[in-house]
Scaffold this motif. Structure first.
Motif, short mmCIF file in Angstrom:
data_model
loop_
_atom_site.label_atom_id
_atom_site.label_comp_id
_atom_site.label_asym_id
_atom_site.label_seq_id
_atom_site.Cartn_x
_atom_site.Cartn_y
_atom_site.Cartn_z
N PHE A 44 -2.56 -6.38 4.82
CA PHE A 44 -3.47 -7.38 5.36
C PHE A 44 -2.71 -8.62 5.42
N ILE A 45 -3.23 -9.12 4.29
CA ILE A 45 -2.83 -10.96 4.11
C ILE A 45 -1.10 -10.73 3.97
N HIS A 46 -0.62 -9.58 3.16
CA HIS A 46 0.87 -10.24 2.97
C HIS A 46 1.22 -8.97 3.79
N PRO A 47 2.44 -8.68 4.95
CA PRO A 47 2.95 -7.77 5.79
C PRO A 47 3.79 -7.12 5.09
N ASP A 48 4.24 -7.20 3.76
CA ASP A 48 5.72 -6.66 3.78
C ASP A 48 5.62 -6.69 2.15
N HIS A 49 7.23 -6.36 1.03
CA HIS A 49 6.65 -6.48 -0.41
C HIS A 49 7.63 -7.65 -1.23
N SER A 50 6.58 -8.71 -0.93
CA SER A 50 7.07 -9.80 -1.14
C SER A 50 6.98 -10.32 -2.63
N PRO A 51 7.16 -10.81 -3.22
CA PRO A 51 6.47 -11.58 -4.80
C PRO A 51 5.14 -11.75 -4.18
N SER A 52 4.80 -12.52 -3.04
CA SER A 52 3.53 -12.68 -3.03
C SER A 52 2.34 -10.70 -2.75
N PHE A 53 3.05 -10.78 -2.43
CA PHE A 53 2.41 -9.84 -2.05
C PHE A 53 1.77 -9.27 -3.38
N TYR A 54 2.76 -9.25 -3.88
CA TYR A 54 2.53 -8.12 -5.38
C TYR A 54 1.95 -8.93 -6.34
N GLY A 55 2.43 -10.02 -6.48
CA GLY A 55 1.21 -11.30 -6.91
C GLY A 55 -0.08 -11.31 -6.25
N LEU A 56 -0.39 -10.45 -5.98
CA LEU A 56 -1.67 -10.34 -5.10
C LEU A 56 -2.56 -9.20 -5.93
N LEU A 57 -1.11 -8.20 -5.71
CA LEU A 57 -1.78 -6.72 -5.70
C LEU A 57 -2.36 -6.83 -7.26
N SER A 58 -1.57 -7.83 -8.08
CA SER A 58 -1.03 -8.15 -9.79
C SER A 58 -2.82 -8.18 -9.74
N ARG A 59 -3.40 -9.20 -9.02
CA ARG A 59 -4.49 -10.14 -9.70
C ARG A 59 -5.31 -9.42 -8.96
N VAL A 60 -5.26 -8.58 -8.22
CA VAL A 60 -6.33 -7.26 -7.83
C VAL A 60 -6.68 -6.59 -8.78
N MET A 61 -5.51 -5.71 -9.12
CA MET A 61 -5.06 -4.85 -9.52
C MET A 61 -4.31 -4.65 -11.15
N PRO A 62 -4.46 -5.68 -12.04
CA PRO A 62 -3.48 -5.83 -13.14
C PRO A 62 -3.22 -4.09 -13.62
N ASP A 63 -3.21 -3.37 -13.51
CA ASP A 63 -2.14 -2.00 -13.77
C ASP A 63 -1.88 -1.07 -12.40
N HIS A 64 -1.98 -1.85 -11.74
CA HIS A 64 -0.95 -1.13 -10.19
C HIS A 64 0.07 -0.04 -10.51
N ARG A 65 1.21 -0.87 -11.43
CA ARG A 65 2.96 -0.58 -11.64
C ARG A 65 2.55 1.27 -12.12
N GLU A 66 1.04 1.39 -13.52
CA GLU A 66 0.96 2.54 -13.59
C GLU A 66 0.73 3.12 -13.41
N ARG A 67 -0.54 2.84 -12.46
CA ARG A 67 -1.03 4.31 -11.29
C ARG A 67 -0.41 4.05 -10.93
N LYS A 68 0.60 3.87 -10.49
CA LYS A 68 1.73 4.21 -9.17
C LYS A 68 2.51 5.44 -10.16
N LYS A 69 2.91 4.93 -11.06
CA LYS A 69 4.07 6.15 -11.51
C LYS A 69 3.62 7.37 -11.85
N ARG A 70 1.67 6.83 -12.26
CA ARG A 70 0.70 7.92 -12.75
C ARG A 70 0.80 8.52 -10.91
N LEU A 71 0.74 8.39 -10.06
CA LEU A 71 0.96 9.26 -8.54
C LEU A 71 1.86 10.02 -8.50
#
Ligand SMILES: [Zn+2]
Length: 193
Positions: free
Chosen positions: A159-186
């Motif tokens: 809703f804030i970054h409608p793409d997969h830009s570095p800013s998108f991942y920056g925001l996601l990392s701030r909200v969910m620091p372990d998002h990469r591990e969670r994605k791998k697990r998924l």
């Protein structure tokens, strides 16, 4: 205008099909999507023969990766014919995850989106930010909470970054620091197709 193109190269007696997307990337990028599609993006200036050669050189790795992905179990749909109670349980669980994560995004002006649930073949979730809706794959019902939360956070961040830009991942990392591990697990839980 972006035009995708389907191409094939031979490797170790196998045919590798890939989708070529022309876009202004630095050189050539290759990725394998979890629905087993090989996608190559290349700058308009890179000749086709060079793209083919690039894919060919990576052929053994591509074949090995596809093999590994294919051997994962397929994540089932909610059930073949979900009852009203099963659908309700699914909606409740997804809605709760959405309510838990939304407060991380309200500071950025994100309102509670409308939740849609579908059984999708190639995506865990999607976000129609113009319409204010998030669609989640009913197959997430079979995944642990942390994986469901990852998909919800990912879609909310769109809703804030409608793409997969570095800013998108920056925001996601701030909200969910372990998002990469969670994605791998998924992804290790099973594939969609
Ligand atoms: Zn996304």
């Amino acid at each position: 205008m972006r035009k995708d193109q389907c191409r094939q190269v031979e490797c170790q007696g196998a045919t590798i099909e890939y989708r070529l997307v022309r876009k202004p990337v630095k050189n050539i990028n290759l990725r394998i999507r979890q629905e087993l599609a090989v996608v190559v993006s290349a700058n308009e200036r890179v000749p086709l023969a060079r793209v083919d050669a690039f894919v060919s050189a990576k052929g053994p790795w591509i074949l090995k990766t596809l093999e590994r992905l294919r051997s994962r179990p397929v994540m089932p749909a909610l059930t073949a014919n979900p009852s009203a109670a099963e659908k309700r349980a699914c909606r409740m669980r997804f809605q709760r995850a959405l309510e838990r994560l939304l407060p991380h995004f309200t500071a950025f002006g994100v309102d509670m989106p409308e939740l849609k649930i579908r059984t999708m073949k190639s995506r865990w979730g999607s976000c129609a930010y113009q319409k204010g809706t998030i669609t989640l794959n009913s197959r997430l019902m079979h995944t642990p909470e942390e994986c469901l939360e990852y998909v919800v956070a990912h879609e909310l961040a769109h809703f804030i970054h409608p793409d997969h830009s570095p800013s998108f991942y920056g925001l996601l990392s701030r909200v969910m620091p372990d998002h990469r591990e969670r994605k791998k697990r998924l992804e290790s839980q099973g594939r969609i197709l």
